[in-house]
Design a protein around this motif. Structure first.
Motif, mmCIF file in Angstrom:
data_model
loop_
_atom_site.group_PDB
_atom_site.id
_atom_site.type_symbol
_atom_site.label_atom_id
_atom_site.label_comp_id
_atom_site.label_asym_id
_atom_site.label_seq_id
_atom_site.Cartn_x
_atom_site.Cartn_y
_atom_site.Cartn_z
ATOM 1 N N ASP A 158 0.874 -1.172 0.000
ATOM 2 C CA ASP A 158 0.000 0.000 0.000
ATOM 3 C C ASP A 158 0.908 1.218 0.000
ATOM 4 O O ASP A 158 1.583 1.504 0.983
ATOM 5 N N SER A 201 0.077 4.495 -0.366
ATOM 6 C CA SER A 201 -0.756 5.700 -0.263
ATOM 7 C C SER A 201 -0.295 6.584 0.895
ATOM 8 O O SER A 201 -1.094 7.238 1.550
ATOM 9 N N GLU A 246 -3.703 5.478 7.834
ATOM 10 C CA GLU A 246 -4.730 4.450 7.968
ATOM 11 C C GLU A 246 -4.137 3.069 7.740
ATOM 12 O O GLU A 246 -3.257 2.894 6.889
ATOM 13 N N PRO A 261 -4.050 -0.583 6.116
ATOM 14 C CA PRO A 261 -4.438 -0.960 4.737
ATOM 15 C C PRO A 261 -5.600 -1.947 4.724
ATOM 16 O O PRO A 261 -5.433 -3.132 4.422
ATOM 17 N N HIS A 271 -6.256 -4.225 1.541
ATOM 18 C CA HIS A 271 -5.367 -5.376 1.409
ATOM 19 C C HIS A 271 -5.661 -6.437 2.465
ATOM 20 O O HIS A 271 -5.510 -7.637 2.196
ATOM 21 N N ILE A 317 1.616 -8.010 4.052
ATOM 22 C CA ILE A 317 1.096 -6.683 3.750
ATOM 23 C C ILE A 317 2.029 -5.628 4.333
ATOM 24 O O ILE A 317 2.365 -5.682 5.525
ATOM 25 N N LYS A 341 2.881 -1.268 4.356
ATOM 26 C CA LYS A 341 2.432 0.076 4.002
ATOM 27 C C LYS A 341 3.597 1.049 4.079
ATOM 28 O O LYS A 341 4.389 1.034 5.022
ATOM 29 N N ARG A 360 -1.498 -0.896 -4.398
ATOM 30 C CA ARG A 360 -2.632 0.005 -4.460
ATOM 31 C C ARG A 360 -2.172 1.395 -4.041
ATOM 32 O O ARG A 360 -1.183 1.546 -3.302
ATOM 33 N N THR A 361 -2.904 2.407 -4.492
ATOM 34 C CA THR A 361 -2.647 3.761 -4.047
ATOM 35 C C THR A 361 -3.860 4.615 -4.356
ATOM 36 O O THR A 361 -4.842 4.158 -4.955
ATOM 37 N N GLY A 376 -7.344 -1.065 -6.571
ATOM 38 C CA GLY A 376 -7.681 0.037 -5.680
ATOM 39 C C GLY A 376 -8.218 1.247 -6.425
ATOM 40 O O GLY A 376 -8.504 1.187 -7.626
#
Length: 546
Positions: free
Chosen positions: A385, A387, A403, A405, A408, A427, A429, A455-456, A484
């Motif tokens: 992740d 983001s 936050e 993820p 995921h 996972i 981030k 994802r982003t 995502g």
């Protein structure tokens, strides 16, 4: 229908983009396992505030899909609104309540659309004497609220209630297809502010809608001024995203597609070249809202003591630091802005520092969910992740919130249920699990993934593309998938511009990823051939034209 879109090339390679039909929506949300939060170290996410403005929060999703057709929306979720039963939602809350959590945030688009089911959930909390704080950071639909519904929400523990106005003018409401009952929302906002002033009332507005006039913009500001008091009004300067109806309307009114693309990575307080106003008018508008309303001494002196019932001192500092266009580093500084001292505060104090804090959350979650066991030759899937910028690269503090993820977590939970010991996942981030490219490389080298999924959000897309380039430059030639919000809304852009991404997943992810992973396992860890990919719903990929 399946489609081939355009002809593109990377240097001498020519290709077409193939898009398969979307996967059918999951209509029975209770068939999706509650997310196994032991798959990440939740303790890492407890130090900084998230979207719900407080720490130590369990973020949940009770519904998916939105039946409305707002012209500015990415339309990531299907248009059918599906929900979990009140009992199912309550049972998930109780899992974490029993661990000691007392703060819960629902990230649904419209939690209150199903009035009967949502009221039943609130009533179950009351009937079982469950004392918690509930946050709705994405907001609730403000014009379908009623006073009795609001009363029940607050009685059940709701302490944050954002309402999405967007614009106070009927013409623009019609243009953006929001079709909000403005008078009803205004009534409900005043009712909350006057009856439950301790509830953190927020208002989302949009500035810069195509064809919006200065008079219409000021009408929205006047709406804000009539509520005494909103805790956090937001002036979100409109970001137009290619492919949305509102972007098409802007283009019809003279905005270039190039300017639209440039604005997608700008923060929501920055002024893009796509708005229908002069920059001077918008800066003046921002200044008026800030100095006449937000920094109004009467307002600050009213809301700050009330917010102490919801936020701890460090949380309030983090919240205002993310909200104000200038840095806030201490509560004393915030009081100074409001021309107050601690002596001016009432006898109530900040919420107890220990309330809802959970020691060793990873251990407790693992005890509940159990440990996953995989075979030695299991397919190893790394979820990234991206983001969140690295700390040293972060140039914008506004709305810089952390936050877990959750997307995921949902995906890996689903894969473990379907494939069991045949898959092993991890996972990570950005910023939280790796805070530099060097740290990311160490994580990838240690895990040795067979598949990587990223994802982003659109705001972080340049960071996303740089990460994928780094991974390839480090010698990893495994399949790289993307899903995502950004991937769903901009899959063509990703595949046209980033040769490192093999497949883009669109929309709801569980069934799409399940189908992809099944075929990758069958093909000994490699992507299946083109004809098999064409049979998987909800993806887009390149087909060579050489």
């Amino acid at each position: 229908m399946d489609s081939l879109d355009g002809l593109f090339s990377f240097e001498t390679k020519t290709f077409e983009i193939y898009e398969t039909p979307l996967q059918e929506q999951i209509k029975d949300l209770e068939s999706v396992n509650i997310p196994n939060r032991s798959l990440v170290d939740y303790g890492k996410f407890s130090k900084e505030i998230g979207i719900s403005m407080v720490t130590d929060t369990i973020v949940m999703q009770a519904t998916r899909g939105c039946p409305y057709h707002c012209a500015y929306c990415h339309k990531i979720w299907p248009k059918t609104h599906v929900r979990r039963s009140a009992e199912h939602i309550f049972n998930e809350v109780m899992v974490y309540y029993d661990m000691g959590y007392r703060r819960f945030a629902f990230i649904d688009d419209i939690f209150n659309l199903d009035r009967e089911n949502s009221m039943k959930f609130f009533q179950m909390l009351l009937d079982n004497n469950i004392k918690i704080h509930i946050f709705f950071p994405n907001g609730v639909r403000g014009d379908i609220l009623t006073e009795d519904y609001i009363d029940l929400m607050v009685a059940a523990g709701v302490v944050e209630m954002p309402l999405a106005l967007e614009t106070a003018t009927p013409r623009l409401q019609k243009l953006i297809h929001k079709n909000l009952n403005i008078e009803k929302l205004h009534h409900n906002a005043k009712y909350i502010a006057e009856t439950y002033p301790h509830v953190i009332l927020e208002l989302f507005t949009i500035h810069g809608i195509p064809t919006e006039t200065e008079e219409e913009a000021l009408a929205t500001y006047n709406f804000i001024k009539e509520i005494k008091w909103l805790h956090f009004p937001y002036i979100n300067i409109l970001r137009l995203y290619p492919g949305t109806e509102l972007a098409d309307i802007a283009i019809q009114n003279g905005v270039s597609l190039e300017d639209i693309k440039k604005s997608t990575c700008m923060a929501f307080h920055e002024i893009p070249p796509t708005i229908p106003f002069s920059k001077g008018f918008t800066r003046n508008y921002q200044s008026r809202v800030l100095y006449e309303y937000i920094l109004n001494k009467e307002r600050l002196q009213y809301v700050i003591p009330l917010e102490r019932r919801i936020m701890r001192e460090d949380e309030m500092v983090q919240k205002y630091n993310s909200y104000f266009p200038f840095e806030v580093t201490s509560f004393e500084q915030l009081l100074d802005i409001a021309e107050m001292t601690r002596d001016d505060l009432d006898e109530s104090s900040f919420i107890d520092e220990t309330w809802g804090k959970v020691e060793e959350p990873k251990k407790k979650m693992t005890e509940y969910f159990g440990v996953h066991h995989a075979k030695k030759d299991a397919l190893r899937i790394l979820f990234l992740d991206v983001s969140q910028f690295f700390r040293d690269d972060n140039n914008s503090k506004l709305y810089d919130l952390v936050e877990a993820p959750l997307g995921h977590i949902y995906l890996l939970t689903h894969l473990y249920r379907v494939f069991g010991e045949d898959v092993e996942g991890k996972i990570l981030k950005s910023r939280i699990d790796f805070d530099s490219y060097e740290e990311l490389k160490k994580e990838i080298d240690a895990f040795r993934p067979d598949v990587i999924g990223l994802r982003t959000m659109t705001y972080y897309k340049d960071f996303f593309h740089k990460v994928t380039r780094k991974i390839r430059n480090w010698g990893y030639q495994v399949p790289i998938l993307s899903g995502g919000p950004y991937a769903t809304s901009s899959y063509e852009e990703i595949l046209e511009e980033n040769e490192n991404i093999d497949v883009v997943m669109r929309g709801e992810g569980e069934k799409v990823l399940e189908a992809l992973i099944r075929e990758i396992i069958r093909n000994s860890g490699n992507l299946p051939d083109t004809e098999i990919l064409k049979q998987i719903k909800g993806i887009a990929f390149r087909i060579s034209s050489d």
